[in-house]
Design a protein around this motif. Structure first.
Motif, PDB file in Angstrom:
ATOM      1  N   LEU A   1       0.825  -1.206   0.000  1.00 51.48           N
ATOM      2  CA  LEU A   1       0.000   0.000   0.000  1.00 51.48           C
ATOM      3  C   LEU A   1       0.862   1.259   0.000  1.00 51.48           C
ATOM      4  CD1 LEU A   1      -2.786  -1.125   2.497  1.00 51.48           C
ATOM      5  CD2 LEU A   1      -3.117  -0.552   0.081  1.00 51.48           C
ATOM      6  N   GLU A   2       1.968   1.238   0.747  1.00 50.31           N
ATOM      7  CA  GLU A   2       2.863   2.399   0.746  1.00 50.31           C
ATOM      8  C   GLU A   2       3.483   2.612  -0.633  1.00 50.31           C
ATOM      9  OE1 GLU A   2       5.326   3.375   4.166  1.00 50.31           O
ATOM     10  OE2 GLU A   2       4.655   1.492   5.084  1.00 50.31           O
ATOM     11  N   LYS A   3       3.760   1.544  -1.319  1.00 53.81           N
ATOM     12  CA  LYS A   3       4.284   1.647  -2.682  1.00 53.81           C
ATOM     13  C   LYS A   3       3.243   2.295  -3.600  1.00 53.81           C
ATOM     14  CE  LYS A   3       6.358  -1.223  -6.333  1.00 53.81           C
ATOM     15  NZ  LYS A   3       6.738  -2.628  -6.707  1.00 53.81           N
ATOM     16  N   ALA A   4       1.982   1.879  -3.461  1.00 54.07           N
ATOM     17  CA  ALA A   4       0.914   2.467  -4.270  1.00 54.07           C
ATOM     18  C   ALA A   4       0.700   3.933  -3.919  1.00 54.07           C
ATOM     19  CB  ALA A   4      -0.385   1.675  -4.063  1.00 54.07           C
ATOM     20  N   ILE A   5       0.771   4.266  -2.625  1.00 57.55           N
ATOM     21  CA  ILE A   5       0.611   5.663  -2.196  1.00 57.55           C
ATOM     22  C   ILE A   5       1.722   6.533  -2.762  1.00 57.55           C
ATOM     23  CG2 ILE A   5       0.661   7.184  -0.183  1.00 57.55           C
ATOM     24  CD1 ILE A   5      -0.723   4.890   1.380  1.00 57.55           C
ATOM     25  N   ALA A   6       2.955   6.002  -2.765  1.00 58.02           N
ATOM     26  CA  ALA A   6       4.094   6.755  -3.312  1.00 58.02           C
ATOM     27  C   ALA A   6       3.898   7.013  -4.804  1.00 58.02           C
ATOM     28  CB  ALA A   6       5.388   5.987  -3.061  1.00 58.02           C
ATOM     29  N   ARG A   7       3.413   6.014  -5.526  1.00 58.57           N
ATOM     30  CA  ARG A   7       3.156   6.193  -6.958  1.00 58.57           C
ATOM     31  C   ARG A   7       2.064   7.242  -7.171  1.00 58.57           C
ATOM     32  NH1 ARG A   7       2.704   0.049  -9.430  1.00 58.57           N
ATOM     33  NH2 ARG A   7       4.891  -0.588  -9.134  1.00 58.57           N
ATOM     34  N   LEU A   8       1.047   7.200  -6.331  1.00 54.04           N
ATOM     35  CA  LEU A   8      -0.054   8.158  -6.461  1.00 54.04           C
ATOM     36  C   LEU A   8       0.423   9.578  -6.210  1.00 54.04           C
ATOM     37  CD1 LEU A   8      -3.148   8.516  -6.838  1.00 54.04           C
ATOM     38  CD2 LEU A   8      -3.373   8.242  -4.362  1.00 54.04           C
ATOM     39  N   ARG A   9       1.227   9.764  -5.167  1.00 53.47           N
ATOM     40  CA  ARG A   9       1.725  11.095  -4.843  1.00 53.47           C
ATOM     41  C   ARG A   9       2.644  11.639  -5.931  1.00 53.47           C
ATOM     42  NH1 ARG A   9       3.423  10.596   1.562  1.00 53.47           N
ATOM     43  NH2 ARG A   9       1.398  11.231   2.453  1.00 53.47           N
ATOM     44  N   SER A  10       3.412  10.758  -6.561  1.00 57.31           N
ATOM     45  CA  SER A  10       4.365  11.199  -7.587  1.00 57.31           C
ATOM     46  C   SER A  10       3.729  11.335  -8.964  1.00 57.31           C
ATOM     47  CB  SER A  10       5.541  10.214  -7.665  1.00 57.31           C
ATOM     48  OG  SER A  10       5.093   8.931  -8.087  1.00 57.31           O
ATOM     49  N   GLY A  11       2.465  10.952  -9.077  1.00 55.54           N
ATOM     50  CA  GLY A  11       1.771  11.049 -10.359  1.00 55.54           C
ATOM     51  C   GLY A  11       2.185   9.992 -11.354  1.00 55.54           C
ATOM     52  N   LYS A  12       2.779   8.875 -10.873  1.00 52.95           N
ATOM     53  CA  LYS A  12       3.246   7.828 -11.781  1.00 52.95           C
ATOM     54  C   LYS A  12       2.173   6.790 -12.091  1.00 52.95           C
ATOM     55  CE  LYS A  12       8.135   8.169 -10.503  1.00 52.95           C
ATOM     56  NZ  LYS A  12       9.322   7.452  -9.953  1.00 52.95           N
ATOM     57  N   LEU A  13       1.038   6.868 -11.424  1.00 54.86           N
ATOM     58  CA  LEU A  13      -0.040   5.923 -11.728  1.00 54.86           C
ATOM     59  C   LEU A  13      -0.692   6.295 -13.057  1.00 54.86           C
ATOM     60  CD1 LEU A  13      -1.921   5.356  -8.338  1.00 54.86           C
ATOM     61  CD2 LEU A  13      -0.357   3.806  -9.504  1.00 54.86           C
ATOM     62  N   PRO A  14      -1.028   5.311 -13.895  1.00 54.60           N
ATOM     63  CA  PRO A  14      -1.758   5.627 -15.134  1.00 54.60           C
ATOM     64  C   PRO A  14      -3.140   6.186 -14.815  1.00 54.60           C
ATOM     65  CG  PRO A  14      -1.636   3.250 -14.778  1.00 54.60           C
ATOM     66  CD  PRO A  14      -0.745   3.878 -13.756  1.00 54.60           C
ATOM     67  N   SER A  15      -3.699   6.914 -15.744  1.00 51.36           N
ATOM     68  CA  SER A  15      -5.019   7.516 -15.521  1.00 51.36           C
ATOM     69  C   SER A  15      -6.084   6.428 -15.423  1.00 51.36           C
ATOM     70  CB  SER A  15      -5.360   8.463 -16.677  1.00 51.36           C
ATOM     71  OG  SER A  15      -5.543   7.719 -17.879  1.00 51.36           O
ATOM     72  N   PRO A  16      -7.162   6.711 -14.692  1.00 56.26           N
ATOM     73  CA  PRO A  16      -8.241   5.721 -14.593  1.00 56.26           C
ATOM     74  C   PRO A  16      -8.792   5.289 -15.945  1.00 56.26           C
ATOM     75  CG  PRO A  16      -8.535   7.442 -12.943  1.00 56.26           C
ATOM     76  CD  PRO A  16      -7.404   7.883 -13.824  1.00 56.26           C
ATOM     77  N   GLU A  17      -8.881   6.228 -16.878  1.00 57.06           N
ATOM     78  CA  GLU A  17      -9.416   5.881 -18.204  1.00 57.06           C
ATOM     79  C   GLU A  17      -8.510   4.893 -18.929  1.00 57.06           C
ATOM     80  OE1 GLU A  17      -9.134   8.912 -17.027  1.00 57.06           O
ATOM     81  OE2 GLU A  17     -11.234   9.514 -16.791  1.00 57.06           O
ATOM     82  N   SER A  18      -7.195   5.081 -18.830  1.00 56.18           N
ATOM     83  CA  SER A  18      -6.279   4.166 -19.517  1.00 56.18           C
ATOM     84  C   SER A  18      -6.319   2.780 -18.887  1.00 56.18           C
ATOM     85  CB  SER A  18      -4.852   4.722 -19.484  1.00 56.18           C
ATOM     86  OG  SER A  18      -4.372   4.821 -18.150  1.00 56.18           O
ATOM     87  N   ILE A  19      -6.453   2.720 -17.552  1.00 58.50           N
ATOM     88  CA  ILE A  19      -6.573   1.418 -16.898  1.00 58.50           C
ATOM     89  C   ILE A  19      -7.849   0.719 -17.349  1.00 58.50           C
ATOM     90  CG2 ILE A  19      -6.810   0.240 -14.682  1.00 58.50           C
ATOM     91  CD1 ILE A  19      -5.177   2.453 -13.399  1.00 58.50           C
ATOM     92  N   HIS A  20      -8.943   1.469 -17.384  1.00 52.72           N
ATOM     93  CA  HIS A  20     -10.228   0.897 -17.804  1.00 52.72           C
ATOM     94  C   HIS A  20     -10.150   0.362 -19.233  1.00 52.72           C
ATOM     95  CE1 HIS A  20     -14.563   0.512 -18.451  1.00 52.72           C
ATOM     96  NE2 HIS A  20     -14.408   1.206 -19.561  1.00 52.72           N
ATOM     97  N   ASN A  21      -9.527   1.118 -20.127  1.00 56.64           N
ATOM     98  CA  ASN A  21      -9.442   0.700 -21.529  1.00 56.64           C
ATOM     99  C   ASN A  21      -8.633  -0.578 -21.692  1.00 56.64           C
ATOM    100  OD1 ASN A  21     -11.000   2.845 -22.438  1.00 56.64           O
ATOM    101  ND2 ASN A  21      -9.220   4.194 -22.700  1.00 56.64           N
ATOM    102  N   LYS A  22      -7.647  -0.794 -20.817  1.00 52.20           N
ATOM    103  CA  LYS A  22      -6.872  -2.041 -20.861  1.00 52.20           C
ATOM    104  C   LYS A  22      -7.697  -3.207 -20.324  1.00 52.20           C
ATOM    105  CE  LYS A  22      -2.233  -0.039 -20.361  1.00 52.20           C
ATOM    106  NZ  LYS A  22      -1.027   0.038 -19.482  1.00 52.20           N
TER     107      LYS A  22
END
Length: 477
Positions: A334-355
């Motif tokens: 979860l801390e890894k996911a939070i770090a990605r979220l804070r740094s803006g490295k997570l893909p956008s929700p729309e791109s995840i949905h399209n995959k």
């Protein structure tokens, strides 16, 4: 219309609408897609409260709610023989060619398989769960599964891990076991970033609050991460005996404003909860597939999950963070996911949905299931003498002979029922399925012992269709 021959398929399970869950959704969505592919499909389950008799859902999907006694956790009690008169009547009346049973936990599913083989029908079974090998309940369930599946035409599992588990538990030939995963309707699980508050970080959990879902792990994760991240909130949907554990944690650490327990959710409300979050957490201790993480990813959430059962097969590595089933490992994930979220490295929700919407579709599941039906339709049904030999040789010297005796008694009971009510005098049901199907416009039930069928044009039947799951249709079938 599918490429193969049209079949009359009877889905049987104790678990169906209005009860909501993975098995229920699977049966409903698969049935709808098979109807669109030209097959006749009906569902047989037990009565839920006042919901008895025959009801209709979307596209004329006919559901028989049988008046059978529920024993435990929505599973019916069984004496093996008491359900034969009802199931035999339905199989004959609907001209069923394939009986497709679902879930190892369903007593009605095992009964239907047993009776269908006695009547000379083809049988298919879908296993949705993983079981152990050591505890008493698993040993008994595995022995029952061995008896049910030793002469079943084909078995479907929802993941390769589930296939390995089922083959070992029931001592099956792997060649008669296929892997067909679950799917998700992408039109029901679309992202909506405007619904979430980006000033906080929201972790969503949607699960039954039971031991198997790792709620004890969740009770350890919540206080640790809430203390470390002041902007962190938890949104928990679901109900179960472990809810008291989460309530105690919330009370002890005074987290009432940061941990919301939503209680039981209707399936149509799950998406509205998911889109409020940034991260989806799954703490399950065992899973054959886990539809929840697919639904969450379809809504654009970053998924953090335990690495158990068939979960590693479900999503690619860039869409899920896998952890060991421990508080420390899940907190690290979860801390890894939070770090990605804070740094803006997570893909956008729309791109995840399209995959995700390209990975699992009910159209593909229906096509693959149809191939299983084609294979089964060409197989020869075992005559009674060979079936008895199979039971006695495959199920052990005690269990095998006991169930061989049951099979003989079941066959004699069937002969008695055919003498009392010959197949030739049982009404043939009108097919009401599909967009072009003919809705039934008459009552059956004029004679004693007949099942009474409510005409779909009646007001109560119209209300049932409005309340049916996914009333506006389904995926892209």
């Amino acid at each position: 219309m599918g490429a193969g021959r049209a079949q009359s398929v009877c889905m049987v399970s104790d678990f169906f609408y209005p009860n909501m869950g993975g098995v229920e959704s699977h049966i409903y969505q698969l049935s709808q897609c098979l109807i669109e592919r030209g097959h006749k499909v009906l569902v047989v389950t037990h009565a839920y409260g006042s919901r008895k008799g025959i009801r209709y859902l979307t596209n004329g999907l006919k559901v028989y709610y049988l008046p059978l006694k529920v024993m435990y956790n929505q599973s019916t009690a069984t004496t093996l023989f008491h359900s034969l008169p009802l199931l035999r009547y339905i199989f004959v009346r609907e001209r069923v060619t394939i009986v497709h049973a679902h879930s190892s936990f369903s007593a009605m599913a095992h009964d239907a398989l047993f009776h269908a083989k006695t009547m000379g029908l083809r049988t298919v079974f879908t296993d949705h769960s993983l079981f152990g090998f050591a505890d008493v309940s698993s040993v008994l369930t595995n022995k029952l599964l061995t008896v049910s599946l030793c002469d079943t035409n084909h078995i479907i599992c929802v993941s390769y891990t589930s296939k390995e588990n089922t083959v070992l538990r029931a001592a099956l030939d792997p060649r008669i076991v296929s892997v067909i995963p679950n799917a998700v309707d992408p039109t029901d699980f679309t992202p909506d970033p405007s619904r979430r508050d980006d000033s906080t970080i929201t972790i969503v959990v949607v699960s039954r609050l039971v031991y198997r879902k790792g709620i004890d792990l969740l009770s350890g994760i919540i206080p640790e991460l809430c203390q470390k991240y002041p902007e962190l909130h938890f949104l928990v949907g679901g109900e179960g005996p472990k809810r008291i554990v989460l309530e105690e944690v919330r009370e002890r650490y005074q987290l009432h404003d940061r941990v919301r327990l939503l209680g039981a959710l209707e399936h149509q409300d799950v998406r509205d909860v998911l889109v409020q979050g940034h991260i989806f957490l799954n703490t399950s201790l065992t899973e054959a597939f886990c539809m929840a993480i697919v639904e969450a990813a379809s809504c654009g959430l970053q998924v953090v999950s335990t690495r158990v059962g068939g979960i590693p097969e479900v999503l690619p590595e860039n869409l899920i963070i896998l952890c060991e089933p421990s508080v420390k490992s899940l907190c690290d994930g979860l801390e890894k996911a939070i770090a990605r979220l804070r740094s803006g490295k997570l893909p956008s929700p729309e791109s995840i949905h399209n995959k995700v919407k390209t990975f699992y579709t009910w159209r593909n599941v229906a096509e693959r299931t149809e191939k299983v039906y084609e294979r089964v339709a060409d197989e020869v049904v075992l005559p009674m003498d060979e079936r008895l030999d199979r039971l006695m040789s495959h199920c052990g010297p005690v269990t095998g002979y006991i169930f061989a005796l049951f099979a003989v008694l079941n066959f004699l009971f069937l002969l008695f029922l055919r003498w009392m009510t010959p197949d030739s005098i049982i009404d043939v049901a009108i097919d009401a399925t599909g967009p072009n199907g003919a809705w039934t416009k008459q009552y059956f039930g004029g004679k004693r012992g007949r099942i009474r069928e409510e005409p779909p044009s009646s007001k109560s039947a119209q209300m049932e269709r409005k309340k049916a799951p996914n009333p506006r249709g389904f995926e892209a079938c």
